[in-house]
Structure formats: C-alpha cells, structure tokens
Scaffold this motif. Structure first.
Motif, mmCIF file in Angstrom:
data_model
loop_
_atom_site.group_PDB
_atom_site.id
_atom_site.type_symbol
_atom_site.label_atom_id
_atom_site.label_comp_id
_atom_site.label_asym_id
_atom_site.label_seq_id
_atom_site.Cartn_x
_atom_site.Cartn_y
_atom_site.Cartn_z
ATOM 1 N N VAL A 1 24.071 78.682 -5.738
ATOM 2 C CA VAL A 1 24.488 79.633 -4.926
ATOM 3 C C VAL A 1 25.895 79.391 -4.048
ATOM 4 N N PRO A 2 27.148 79.874 -4.472
ATOM 5 C CA PRO A 2 28.158 79.598 -3.797
ATOM 6 C C PRO A 2 28.110 80.082 -2.404
ATOM 7 N N ALA A 3 28.677 79.249 -1.380
ATOM 8 C CA ALA A 3 28.574 79.648 -0.063
ATOM 9 C C ALA A 3 28.783 80.918 0.674
ATOM 10 N N SER A 4 29.962 81.641 -0.236
ATOM 11 C CA SER A 4 30.085 82.856 0.073
ATOM 12 C C SER A 4 29.073 83.938 -0.169
ATOM 13 N N MET A 5 28.261 83.657 -1.238
ATOM 14 C CA MET A 5 27.103 84.396 -1.424
ATOM 15 C C MET A 5 25.829 83.947 -0.687
ATOM 16 N N ASP A 6 25.897 83.197 0.024
ATOM 17 C CA ASP A 6 24.631 82.795 0.702
ATOM 18 C C ASP A 6 23.910 83.739 1.597
ATOM 19 N N ASP A 7 24.457 84.464 2.288
ATOM 20 C CA ASP A 7 23.812 85.462 2.992
ATOM 21 C C ASP A 7 23.379 86.693 2.257
ATOM 22 N N ASP A 8 24.015 87.015 1.049
ATOM 23 C CA ASP A 8 23.598 88.093 0.144
ATOM 24 C C ASP A 8 22.766 87.750 -0.981
ATOM 25 N N ALA A 9 22.802 86.563 -1.282
ATOM 26 C CA ALA A 9 21.760 86.231 -2.435
ATOM 27 C C ALA A 9 20.242 85.979 -1.945
ATOM 28 N N VAL A 10 19.859 87.122 -1.380
ATOM 29 C CA VAL A 10 18.370 86.921 -0.768
ATOM 30 C C VAL A 10 17.476 87.082 -1.835
ATOM 31 N N VAL A 11 16.166 86.621 -1.683
ATOM 32 C CA VAL A 11 15.011 86.957 -2.573
ATOM 33 C C VAL A 11 15.039 88.386 -2.777
ATOM 34 N N ARG B 1 27.408 84.545 -10.577
ATOM 35 C CA ARG B 1 28.911 85.245 -10.827
ATOM 36 C C ARG B 1 28.973 85.986 -9.607
ATOM 37 N N ARG B 2 28.284 86.753 -9.101
ATOM 38 C CA ARG B 2 28.501 87.679 -8.134
ATOM 39 C C ARG B 2 27.053 88.218 -7.678
ATOM 40 N N VAL B 3 26.827 88.694 -6.346
ATOM 41 C CA VAL B 3 25.814 89.515 -5.899
ATOM 42 C C VAL B 3 26.020 90.951 -6.147
ATOM 43 N N VAL B 4 25.183 91.567 -7.014
ATOM 44 C CA VAL B 4 25.422 93.030 -7.342
ATOM 45 C C VAL B 4 25.137 93.849 -6.190
ATOM 46 N N SER B 5 23.953 93.392 -5.575
ATOM 47 C CA SER B 5 23.347 94.143 -4.057
ATOM 48 C C SER B 5 22.690 93.195 -3.383
ATOM 49 N N ALA B 6 23.031 93.195 -2.208
ATOM 50 C CA ALA B 6 22.141 92.561 -1.207
ATOM 51 C C ALA B 6 20.826 92.887 -0.982
ATOM 52 N N GLU B 7 20.480 94.000 -1.310
ATOM 53 C CA GLU B 7 19.262 94.922 -0.914
ATOM 54 C C GLU B 7 18.150 94.293 -1.742
ATOM 55 N N PRO B 8 17.234 93.674 -1.055
ATOM 56 C CA PRO B 8 16.197 92.953 -1.515
ATOM 57 C C PRO B 8 15.177 93.772 -2.291
ATOM 58 N N VAL B 9 15.521 94.332 -3.558
ATOM 59 C CA VAL B 9 14.656 95.453 -4.263
ATOM 60 C C VAL B 9 13.321 95.056 -4.945
ATOM 61 N N LEU B 10 13.526 93.784 -5.270
ATOM 62 C CA LEU B 10 12.173 93.107 -6.033
ATOM 63 C C LEU B 10 11.232 92.361 -5.122
ATOM 64 N N ALA B 11 10.334 93.274 -4.719
ATOM 65 C CA ALA B 11 9.362 92.429 -3.993
ATOM 66 C C ALA B 11 8.710 91.384 -4.631
ATOM 67 N N PRO B 12 8.140 90.151 -3.749
ATOM 68 C CA PRO B 12 7.349 89.189 -4.526
ATOM 69 C C PRO B 12 5.952 89.638 -5.341
ATOM 70 N N GLU B 13 5.619 90.588 -4.547
ATOM 71 C CA GLU B 13 4.242 91.108 -5.225
ATOM 72 C C GLU B 13 4.401 91.695 -6.606
ATOM 73 N N ILE B 14 5.581 92.444 -6.476
ATOM 74 C CA ILE B 14 5.907 93.168 -7.718
ATOM 75 C C ILE B 14 6.347 92.119 -8.961
ATOM 76 N N VAL B 15 7.050 91.157 -8.528
ATOM 77 C CA VAL B 15 7.056 90.100 -9.687
ATOM 78 C C VAL B 15 5.961 89.333 -10.099
ATOM 79 N N ALA B 16 5.037 89.244 -9.232
ATOM 80 C CA ALA B 16 3.701 88.781 -9.666
ATOM 81 C C ALA B 16 2.770 89.735 -10.680
#
Length: 673
Positions: free
Chosen positions: A57-67, A101-116
């Motif tokens: 994760v590049p430092a410039s994307m740190d805040d946006d590349a959330v789970v 490469r880039r963060v398309v959207s910082a909105e955390p749309v994929l919840a952990p329970e949906i991954v499971a």
C-alpha cells in the motif's frame, strides 16, 4: 499469496541524451507506515486463482485503501479490479510485492461478513468468490457515493401478533424474535392469509429488538405487496427495496444506505440475499419453490441456500415461507433444523374454499357452452354460479395464443422445415410461425400425411380468454399475463384469465376459481412437476373466498393425483413429506446432492478425468445434448461439500493448465430431471 511485478511505469523516468534514449529508475514512493500490506480479492474468475493476493500500500493510498474498498491492481500483466479484504503488517510471500495501482473508491462496500458468505456460497456451489461477489456487490456509481444517507430511524414498538395468533407456535416465534433469539421456522400460512402483513410483523418485531431484517421475494409483484405492508405497519422510511428494476443508480444508493447502517430492514428479490444489513437478526424467504429464486449466473446459487448460510453465520433467525412447502423446506423440518409454523386445522377449515376436481372430458358433451370453452361441465357450472356472486379467476398454465399445434388428421406435431423448431400460432388472423427462427407458413402442409389443417395441442391464455368470451357472452373478460400484469380487480362479476404468478388480487376475494390444464401440468417432465403444480394452485386458491362465503375451486386434473388431494385437503406439509420420502428412496434431491456438468464432450470428459469423487458418488452419463454433452454426478447428502470441493479442484487443474473449453457446473439445479 502475493502478486509480484517488475518496477511499475510510475517508477521510471525517460532521460533524453544526444543520439539515444535511456531510462532512469526513480525512487519508489514509500509504503504506508502501519499495516503496509493489503490482501486483495482480484476479479479474475479463474478457479486456480480463487484466493486473496498481497500488495503493498503506497503511503498516498494509506487512508483510502481501507478494508472493503475497491482498488485496481496489476495482475498477470493487465489491470484488474478487486476488493481489499484485509490490511496487515507483513506478507507470507518471500519475493517482491507489487503495489496497488489506485484506489477506485474509498467507500468500504465489501463487509467482512459478506466476504465470509461469498466464500461459503462458492464452496457450496463449486464456484469462485469473484463470481459470487459480482452478484453480491452492485456496480459503483460515484454520484450515489457522494450523497449522504439518511439517519437511521428509531427502533419501533413491538407490534401486535395479528394473524400470527392463528398459527400454532406463531406467537412463540414472535416472542423469540423480540427477545433477540434465533428461531428457525418453515411457515405455511392458511387460505386467504394476508401473508404480506404477517411478514411485516416478523420484520417489525425484529427491529423492535434492535436488530436488522432481510426479506427476499421472487418477483416485483410480491415485493410491492410486502413493501406496502411494511409501510402501513411502520411508516415510510422504515425499509428499502432492492430490485434490479429500480435502476443502477437508485439501487446503489439504497444499497449504500444499508451498508452504512442508515436502514436496517431490506425487502428485495434474489440478489438482495447478499444485502449488507447491520446486526442481522432475521432472514425471510417467501415462496421458496418459485424458480425465480435460482440465480441464472455462475455459480447459480439459490436464494434459500444463501439465506440459510447467512442465518447460520450471523446467528440470525430464519423463516422459509410459502403457501406450498417444498421438499427442501420439508428436509429442514425432518432434520430438526427448523420447526413448522402453520395455522391450526380449525382455522384452515374455516378459511378454505370448497375444492372440486374434474378430470372427465366427456362431461363437456352435456353443455354446448362448456364444449365451446374447453371446460368440463363442472367447471362451467361453477364459473356460471360464481359470476352471480363476483369475479371468477381462471388460471391457465401457458402464455400466448396457441403455443403448440399439430396436424389435424394424423396428430403429428407441426415443425419448421428450416430448423425443425415447433410451430406456434400467435393470433387467430396470422399464419403459424416457427418459435425458433420465426419463419411463417401461410400454406402449411403436414409432412407425414399432406393434410393442411392444424389442431391445438396446447392452448394459451389469450386463446382461452377468447373462448371464454364466447361461452359467457356479456361477461367482461380481463387478461393478466407476463407482459401486462394486473395488480388488482374490483368485486364486480368478471372472468379474470391469468397465467400462474400473474393473478390479480380481487376486492373481497374471488367467488370461484378454475385451475385449467392440470393434467398437462402434472404430466410435465421434471422432478418438481407435481410440487410446482401444487404451488401454483395453492397461490391461486389463497385468493378465493372461504367456502362459508360461497368460494369454490375446480381443478381440472386427475382427482386421485397426490397434488390434487393435497389441494382438496389444503395439506402442503403432507404432500411435501410424501415427496421427500419418495425422493429419499430414489436417492434424488434434496435427500442427495446432484451436480450437472455441461459443455463440449471432450471438455466434460476431461473434467471428469481430473475429478476425485467422494465416497458414494456416482457419475451418470455423459450423454449428448444440443450444446455438447451433459453428465450428472449424484452423491449422498453428507458428501455434498466434498463433491463441491472436488469439482472446484478439478476445474482449478483445468484452468491452471489452460487446456480445453469451459464446463458449466451447476450444483442442485432447480430444473433437475
């Protein structure tokens, strides 16, 4: 796992020099100080790559590349979209990691329970997580993401039980929901039950306990009814509707409101089964026998299985309901996973219409009008008497005018000479045409005997309406079918001719109902023919007035057929128990697990060659079909997970070797048999 790549383009600088060009490597951007590694589910869809890959994760994307964020990554030389499913301090990979490469959207749309959940669904249906996530997470709309979601409404007061008081264990079900419990029920309401109101009371009771609720329905009509009942009970803004016909932007906005916790009650069609409801306390599936609940896209999951997996993972309550009971729902009761919740027998008898069966075509000779309308005399007399009291429903299984025709002399089915497709008659003043290639035959001749006249082998809803109009002159004939569905009709006398699932609600209920062509319904090929016939009949019968108010039904089918007897007694549970016992004796679903493999013959054989079958499994086929070959694999129910795993492993071997074409794999298809 990880993804490693050479230096990325933004790390290279072009340096001009006299007579030549050379590259100088720039210093790479520093990575994030904390949790610099992101695990990404990359949208590649290949079975052997069905796992997360690690990226820096590049430092410039740190805040946006959330789970849960959408990202773009370099994979196998091309850019792919993906979701961040974890941030961590280090990777197990020893080599060099590529960067996001880039963060398309910082909105955390994929919840952990949906991954499971996606992982569990992929394992259940021998698919990939990427395929499941395409069904679970709608496409992004940036404008919708920028809009703020409303504030969540306050928890409502617990409603009165309403019609649940007439159900055995109905109030106990509500008590468990109000106490934050996780009851599991198979629910079959009685005749004339206001099922949308009953569903709304389940949802409202769950919300009153501070938990979320999710209701999945087969189509838009049922969605409208359930949504209206929720609004009537809880007021506007208490829930959202999730359905494809809402439009991509509106649907995504509503979906985001659910993901952000602004709304805790969702009603929708099959894709809503993945809605990220916060603190999920209840899942409800209405009419689980409707084949619209089966997803037509890989990995072809059924909404019932998705919701049951969600309930198990979230510790939520689960209610599978419908006027009919499927063999799968009966399996839940038989194994003790769920308890039945049904009205008491006195309540059923008080609300049920009188049901008659008629399978004797010779009765038509007694009445000229009955013969004109293709009705047994009993059905014609019942319709005539019912029209004196109000509207009469006529359910016709087939759409169209004459969807099946044959030679009038030798009865050979009429087929197209160009493509061998079946001929149909779209309307009375048009020549027959091919249902496949649309070739018209203004002067058709039978290829067997040379005769030039056609006879109907299957009669559709439009032709039936035409015949009924002649048999009952002066009576309004109203049509409701796929392309023009009526939601309701008034209490005035009329003949309402409808296809299954398109029956309007009549004000005060129908005075009578005719369920036509039942023999053809029961004679269809397929494991679920009788189950589907009873489901259609019970849904129509639920719209008819009680017998104490003169409500009558005539079903045109063999009176001795188990489905007809179940309709007469209003006994969906007894019929489902019989179906389940017969399927268990024959090792058929749901007592066994079945996988269908379809593709080119060589590809099906290749997949079978790599397949490590679990104990007790057997291969049936392959056999030639129109689009190649088909094989069936049958395994004991206990070996279902092992069978799906074996299919995924075999598909992974083939995709890694990049040999041959694809094979469609469907586990427990609804159209089996």
């Amino acid at each position: 796992m990880s993804a490693s790549e050479p230096a990325e383009p933004d790390q290279l600088a072009l340096v001009a020099a006299p007579g030549r060009r050379r590259f100088r490597t720039r210093e790479p951007e520093p990575v994030a100080d904390e949790r610099p590694v992101a695990s990404v589910l990359v949208d590649v869809g290949l079975p052997h790559l069905d796992r997360p890959f690690d990226y820096l994760v590049p430092a410039s994307m740190d805040d946006d590349a959330v789970v849960g964020a959408r990202v773009s990554v370099r994979f196998a030389g091309t850019d792919h979209d993906g979701f961040v499913v974890a941030r961590k301090d280090s990777s197990d990979h020893d080599g060099k990691l590529a960067r996001l490469r880039r963060v398309v959207s910082a909105e955390p749309v994929l919840a952990p329970e949906i991954v499971a959940l996606a992982r569990a669904v992929a394992d259940r249906y021998a698919g990939t997580v990427s395929d499941v996530l395409r069904l679970a997470v709608p496409p992004r709309h940036a404008t919708a993401e920028k809009a703020a979601s409303p504030e969540p409404p306050a928890a409502p007061e617990r409603p009165e039980p309403g019609g649940w008081a007439e159900h055995v264990d109905g109030v106990a079900l509500l008590d468990a929901l109000a106490g934050g419990g996780a009851p599991r029920a198979v629910w079959n309401p009685g005749p004339a039950a206001d099922w949308p109101d009953l569903v709304a009371r389940l949802v409202a009771t769950t919300l009153s306990a501070g938990r979320g609720a999710l209701v999945v329905l087969p189509d838009g009509r049922d969605l409208e009814l359930a949504s209206a009942a929720l609004t009537a009970l809880l007021g506007a803004g208490s829930h959202v509707e999730l359905a494809a016909d809402a439009g991509p932007s509106t649907r995504y906005k509503r979906w985001l409101a659910v993901r952000r916790g602004a709304v805790r009650a969702v009603v929708g069609t099959r894709s809503a089964a993945f809605a990220p409801v916060h603190d999920l306390g209840l899942v409800v599936l209405w009419d689980d026998g409707d084949d619209l609940h089966a997803e037509p896209r890989a990995p072809y999951p059924h909404a019932r299985e998705v919701l049951l997996l969600r309930a198990f993972q979230a510790g939520a309550a689960a209610v599978v309901g419908g006027f009919a009971r499927t063999a799968e729902a009966e399996q839940l009761v038989a194994t003790g996973w769920a308890r039945p919740v049904t009205p008491s027998r006195p309540a059923v008898r008080a609300a049920a219409p009188r049901v008659h069966s008629s399978g004797d075509d010779h009765e038509q000779a007694r009445d000229e009008a009955a013969r004109t309308a293709r009705l047994p005399s009993l059905a014609w007399r019942t319709a005539r008497a019912g029209l004196g009291r109000g509207p009469v429903l006529v359910q016709v299984p087939r759409a169209g005018y004459l969807p099946g025709v044959a030679c009038g002399r030798c009865r050979t089915p009429a087929r197209c000479t160009a493509c061998s497709g079946p001929l149909v008659l779209g309307q009375a003043d048009r020549p027959p045409r091919c249902a496949w290639c649309a070739t018209e035959y203004p002067s058709w001749r039978c290829g067997e005997c040379g005769h030039g006249a056609l006879r109907a082998t299957v009669v559709g809803v439009r032709r039936t309406a035409e015949e009924l109009g002649r048999a009952f002159p002066g009576v309004p004939v109203l049509l409701s079918r796929g392309e023009a569905v009526r939601s309701s009709v008034d209490a005035e006398p009329a003949l309402v001719v409808a296809t299954p699932g398109a029956e309007p609600v009549a004000s005060g209920g129908y005075a009578a109902a005719l369920l036509l062509d039942g023999t053809a319904l029961l004679a269809r090929t397929g494991l679920r023919a009788a189950e589907e016939a009873l489901r259609r009949w019970l849904r129509a019968a639920a719209l008819v007035r009680p017998g104490t108010m003169g409500g009558e039904i005539v079903v045109v089918a063999d009176p001795g057929a188990p489905a007809v007897q179940a309709l007469v007694r209003w006994d969906p549970a007894g019929f489902a128990g019989r179906e389940l016992a017969e399927r268990a004796a024959l090792h058929l679903p749901p007592a066994a697990r079945v996988a269908e493999l379809t593709g080119a013959a060589a590809d099906v054989d290749d997949l079978l060659m790599h397949l490590d079958l679990p104990d007790g499994a057997e291969v049936i086929g392959p056999v030639p079909v129109d689009d190649g070959a088909r094989a069936m694999i049958r395994a004991p129910r206990a070996a279902g997970t092992a069978l799906a795993g074996a299919l995924r492993s075999a598909a992974g071997i083939r995709s890694a070797r990049r040999t041959g074409g694809s094979v469609r794999v469907r586990v427990d298809p609804v159209d089996f048999g």
